[in-house]
Design a protein around this motif. Structure first.
Motif, PDB file in Angstrom:
ATOM      1  N   UNK A 246       0.811  -1.209   0.000  1.00 10.31           N
ATOM      2  CA  UNK A 246       0.000   0.000   0.000  1.00 10.31           C
ATOM      3  C   UNK A 246       0.842   1.255   0.000  1.00 10.31           C
ATOM      4  N   UNK A 247       0.201   2.369  -0.339  1.00 14.07           N
ATOM      5  CA  UNK A 247       0.860   3.670  -0.398  1.00 14.07           C
ATOM      6  C   UNK A 247       0.185   4.604   0.594  1.00 14.07           C
ATOM      7  N   UNK A 248       0.985   5.434   1.280  1.00 12.07           N
ATOM      8  CA  UNK A 248       0.487   6.226   2.387  1.00 12.07           C
ATOM      9  C   UNK A 248       0.836   7.687   2.161  1.00 12.07           C
ATOM     10  N   UNK A 249      -0.204   8.505   2.043  1.00 12.40           N
ATOM     11  CA  UNK A 249      -0.071   9.899   1.649  1.00 12.40           C
ATOM     12  C   UNK A 249       0.169  10.791   2.859  1.00 12.40           C
ATOM     13  N   UNK A 250       1.166  11.659   2.732  1.00  9.34           N
ATOM     14  CA  UNK A 250       1.431  12.692   3.740  1.00  9.34           C
ATOM     15  C   UNK A 250       1.245  14.039   3.051  1.00  9.34           C
ATOM     16  N   UNK A 251       0.190  14.738   3.421  1.00  9.97           N
ATOM     17  CA  UNK A 251      -0.113  16.024   2.793  1.00  9.97           C
ATOM     18  C   UNK A 251       0.747  17.127   3.403  1.00  9.97           C
ATOM     19  N   UNK A 252       1.074  18.152   2.608  1.00  6.90           N
ATOM     20  CA  UNK A 252       1.847  19.268   3.143  1.00  6.90           C
ATOM     21  C   UNK A 252       1.073  20.004   4.239  1.00  6.90           C
ATOM     22  N   UNK A 253       1.800  20.524   5.202  1.00  8.34           N
ATOM     23  CA  UNK A 253       1.266  21.419   6.210  1.00  8.34           C
ATOM     24  C   UNK A 253       2.127  22.664   6.261  1.00  8.34           C
ATOM     25  N   UNK A 254       1.472  23.819   6.375  1.00  8.15           N
ATOM     26  CA  UNK A 254       2.195  25.101   6.401  1.00  8.15           C
ATOM     27  C   UNK A 254       3.079  25.284   5.170  1.00  8.15           C
ATOM     28  N   UNK A 255       2.637  24.708   4.045  1.00  4.89           N
ATOM     29  CA  UNK A 255       3.334  24.932   2.786  1.00  4.89           C
ATOM     30  C   UNK A 255       4.523  24.039   2.520  1.00  4.89           C
ATOM     31  N   UNK A 256       4.727  23.008   3.335  1.00  2.00           N
ATOM     32  CA  UNK A 256       5.893  22.143   3.094  1.00  2.00           C
ATOM     33  C   UNK A 256       5.616  20.742   3.615  1.00  2.00           C
ATOM     34  N   UNK A 257       6.459  19.816   3.184  1.00  4.59           N
ATOM     35  CA  UNK A 257       6.483  18.462   3.728  1.00  4.59           C
ATOM     36  C   UNK A 257       7.934  18.000   3.756  1.00  4.59           C
ATOM     37  N   UNK A 258       8.322  17.337   4.837  1.00  5.26           N
ATOM     38  CA  UNK A 258       9.702  16.855   4.990  1.00  5.26           C
ATOM     39  C   UNK A 258       9.676  15.353   5.263  1.00  5.26           C
ATOM     40  N   UNK A 259      10.752  14.690   4.863  1.00  2.25           N
ATOM     41  CA  UNK A 259      10.822  13.241   5.092  1.00  2.25           C
ATOM     42  C   UNK A 259      12.277  12.803   5.203  1.00  2.25           C
ATOM     43  N   UNK A 260      12.447  11.664   5.881  1.00  2.37           N
ATOM     44  CA  UNK A 260      13.783  11.050   5.967  1.00  2.37           C
ATOM     45  C   UNK A 260      13.623   9.555   5.681  1.00  2.37           C
ATOM     46  N   UNK A 261      13.981   8.679   6.592  1.00  2.00           N
ATOM     47  CA  UNK A 261      14.044   7.255   6.271  1.00  2.00           C
ATOM     48  C   UNK A 261      13.207   6.382   7.191  1.00  2.00           C
ATOM     49  N   UNK A 262      12.017   6.849   7.513  1.00  2.12           N
ATOM     50  CA  UNK A 262      11.090   6.017   8.282  1.00  2.12           C
ATOM     51  C   UNK A 262       9.663   6.321   7.854  1.00  2.12           C
ATOM     52  N   UNK A 263       8.791   5.339   8.034  1.00  2.39           N
ATOM     53  CA  UNK A 263       7.369   5.527   7.764  1.00  2.39           C
ATOM     54  C   UNK A 263       6.759   6.388   8.866  1.00  2.39           C
ATOM     55  N   UNK A 264       5.950   7.370   8.481  1.00  4.80           N
ATOM     56  CA  UNK A 264       5.127   8.049   9.482  1.00  4.80           C
ATOM     57  C   UNK A 264       3.772   8.474   8.923  1.00  4.80           C
ATOM     58  N   UNK A 265       3.472   8.081   7.686  1.00  6.79           N
ATOM     59  CA  UNK A 265       2.192   8.405   7.088  1.00  6.79           C
ATOM     60  C   UNK A 265       1.055   7.606   7.699  1.00  6.79           C
ATOM     61  N   UNK A 266      -0.159   8.127   7.616  1.00 10.73           N
ATOM     62  CA  UNK A 266      -1.315   7.436   8.197  1.00 10.73           C
ATOM     63  C   UNK A 266      -1.718   6.204   7.387  1.00 10.73           C
ATOM     64  N   UNK A 267      -2.238   5.219   8.086  1.00 17.27           N
ATOM     65  CA  UNK A 267      -2.826   4.063   7.420  1.00 17.27           C
ATOM     66  C   UNK A 267      -1.913   2.878   7.238  1.00 17.27           C
ATOM     67  N   UNK A 268      -0.662   2.969   7.700  1.00 13.46           N
ATOM     68  CA  UNK A 268       0.245   1.833   7.508  1.00 13.46           C
ATOM     69  C   UNK A 268      -0.197   0.655   8.364  1.00 13.46           C
ATOM     70  N   UNK A 269      -0.368  -0.536   7.765  1.00 12.73           N
ATOM     71  CA  UNK A 269      -0.786  -1.699   8.553  1.00 12.73           C
ATOM     72  C   UNK A 269       0.335  -2.175   9.472  1.00 12.73           C
ATOM     73  N   UNK A 270      -0.049  -2.786  10.577  1.00 10.99           N
ATOM     74  CA  UNK A 270       0.934  -3.261  11.545  1.00 10.99           C
ATOM     75  C   UNK A 270       1.855  -4.324  10.955  1.00 10.99           C
TER      76      UNK A 270
END
Length: 367
Positions: A246-270
């Motif tokens: 599956x794919x997990x969307x992280x929408x921008x907040x305050x005009x930006x989005x940042x990411x590194x090397x871990x999952x933190x998007x909503x909806x990821x199954x255990x």
């Protein structure tokens, strides 16, 4: 060959290769122009596979050919022609199987290991920026290449930072679509989906917009996990954590989005396990802090201010601008190998090869 080619050295640390023509022509130009670098990458990933997946190059090649080559041939046979051209252009006994192995290095190694990259997408008025550092072991800097590709019968040209022999990585196209990439470590694997680096090339070659890119990801699926920060010249952008389940969307907040090397998007199954290093959490938190500070102080996003953020050394050596930890050995010797920054409304960009916190020459990109 029918395809025209040109090689320049805008930066003494990296070659820029211009390729046009048929898929095979593009591959042959790529392989023949950076033959030494392709062979270097085969040697380095042979070592890397041994360290991460505990297998030899021959074993990695058997895995690539049996598990992933049939899928690539089915989903996108033209890219196989290009890989064949890379092998024949690079010479020295390399075969299509070797180049396929390079192009599925994520599927082979990164289910066991993750590198350290920090990415940012930011909309600044009428400007749309993407930027990231790419962190990896120092020896891979010798195998880096800047590829400028104009496929035949297409009005889209593409420019991206890659590793010699690998068909897709970080960059943008002349339609105004750009992408950054962050490795994500999970054991999830589906050989019936498209390998990560082939997907990156597919996005750059065919997507004219953010929506096009999302549709391509959904059509083909990802064979392993990867994070994309995607944006287009209209200013539409978001972060998508992609995985075989599956794919997990992280929408921008305050005009930006940042990411590194871990999952933190909503909806990821255990069942989709994440195995990040501790510095992944601190790097993305620091990038958010720097971006929010600039916003509060009225500092606009520009190439200069983005580079300043990507040059941050708080928490060194495992900082946004990474240095090799004292006493580190083998694959733990991560360092920032390069920085790429793109402004998609004007289709311009800047690249530095090496740590951006140092005084380095800038390669300017434009269409």
């Amino acid at each position: 060959m029918n395809g025209a080619s040109r090689v320049t050295m805008d930066d003494p640390n990296v070659k820029t290769v211009y390729c046009t023509g048929s898929p095979y022509d593009i591959g042959f130009t790529h392989g023949s122009s950076v033959s030494a670098e392709v062979h270097h990458n085969v040697e380095m990933y042979s070592y890397f596979f041994g360290e991460t997946a505990k297998i030899t190059w021959q074993q990695a090649r058997e895995r690539a050919v049996t598990r992933f080559l049939p899928t690539i041939e089915r989903q996108w046979p033209e890219i196989i022609d290009e890989m064949r051209g890379i092998a024949e252009g690079a010479g020295g006994g390399l075969t299509l199987d070797d180049i396929v192995t390079l192009n599925v290095r994520t599927e082979i190694a990164f289910t066991n290991y993750t590198d350290g990259c920090t990415s940012l997408g930011q909309n600044e008025g009428e400007k749309m920026y993407l930027a990231q550092n790419w962190d990896m072991i120092p020896e891979l800097q010798k195998g880096m290449v800047l590829l400028h590709i104009k496929p035949q019968n297409s009005d889209i040209a593409l420019r991206f930072l890659s590793e010699a022999g690998i068909v897709g990585k970080i960059g943008m196209n002349s339609a105004g679509l750009g992408l950054c990439m962050n490795a994500l470590r999970s054991a999830a694997l589906n050989p019936n989906n498209m390998p990560v680096h082939v997907m990156s090339r597919r996005l750059l070659q065919y997507a004219r917009s953010y929506d096009d890119a999302v549709a391509i990801i959904e059509e083909f699926g990802l064979a392993s996990s990867i994070n994309y920060v995607l944006a287009d010249k209209s200013g539409k952008f978001a972060d998508i954590e992609c995985s075989p389940v599956g794919n997990f969307l992280i929408r921008p907040e305050n005009g930006y989005v940042a990411h590194s090397n871990h999952f933190y998007g909503p909806g990821r199954p255990l069942t989709l396990k994440d195995h990040p290093g501790a510095d992944s959490l601190t790097r993305v938190a620091r990038m958010r802090e720097l971006t929010e500070n600039d916003s509060r102080e009225g500092v606009d996003a520009t190439f200069e201010t983005l580079r300043r953020r990507l040059s941050d050394e708080q928490g060194s050596p495992a900082a946004i601008c990474r240095s090799v930890p004292p006493g580190a050995k083998g694959i733990d010797r991560l360092i920032t190998l390069g920085t790429i920054m793109m402004e998609l409304t004007s289709c311009t960009g800047q690249i530095t090869i090496g740590r951006p916190c140092e005084d380095l020459p800038i390669v300017h990109w434009f269409f």
